[in-house]
Design a protein around this motif. Sequence first.
Motif, mmCIF file in Angstrom:
data_model
loop_
_atom_site.group_PDB
_atom_site.id
_atom_site.type_symbol
_atom_site.label_atom_id
_atom_site.label_comp_id
_atom_site.label_asym_id
_atom_site.label_seq_id
_atom_site.Cartn_x
_atom_site.Cartn_y
_atom_site.Cartn_z
ATOM 1 N N LYS A 2 0.835 -1.196 0.000
ATOM 2 C CA LYS A 2 0.000 0.000 0.000
ATOM 3 C C LYS A 2 0.878 1.258 0.000
ATOM 4 N N TYR A 43 -4.918 -1.526 -6.130
ATOM 5 C CA TYR A 43 -4.384 -2.429 -5.108
ATOM 6 C C TYR A 43 -5.160 -2.254 -3.807
ATOM 7 N N ARG A 44 -5.413 -1.007 -3.441
ATOM 8 C CA ARG A 44 -6.188 -0.740 -2.221
ATOM 9 C C ARG A 44 -7.603 -1.299 -2.348
ATOM 10 N N ARG A 47 -7.620 -5.018 -1.803
ATOM 11 C CA ARG A 47 -7.533 -5.390 -0.385
ATOM 12 C C ARG A 47 -8.901 -5.343 0.294
#
Length: 126
Positions: A2, A43-44, A47
Amino acid sequence: MKIRTFQFAVATGKLIMSLPPGRVNNVYLNQLAKSSSSVGANYRAARRGKSDADFLNKLKIAEEEADECIYFLELISEFNPEFKEHISFLIKEGAEILKIIVASITTTRQKIALKKDTNAEMGNNN
C-alpha cells in the motif's frame, strides 16, 4: 505494498512535474499520471475485495496499470534522454511492483482452485 504503490505514484508525479511540456510529453505524461495513481488505487480496492474473485479481478486491473506505467515510462525516456537515469529507477520500481502483483494473482488463483477442489471432494458444489 500500500505504501510502496503510493510512493511510486508520488515519485512518478514528481517526475511528471519536472519534465518539459510539449505535444508528445503532454500526452504520455497524462497517461502516466493516470496509470501510476491507478496502480495503488486498484491495489487498495483489491484489499477491500468482497471475495477471492473480486480481489483477483481488482489485482488484475492493478497489474494492467503497472504494465502501462512501465510502457509510458519507457516512451518518455526515449523522448527525454536527459532524464533517462531517473526514469530507469521508476521503470525498475514499476517492474518490481508488477512482479509482486503477478505473484499475488498467481497465489490467489491457486487458492481459488484449491477451494474448488476441496469443495468438489466434499460434494459441495458452491
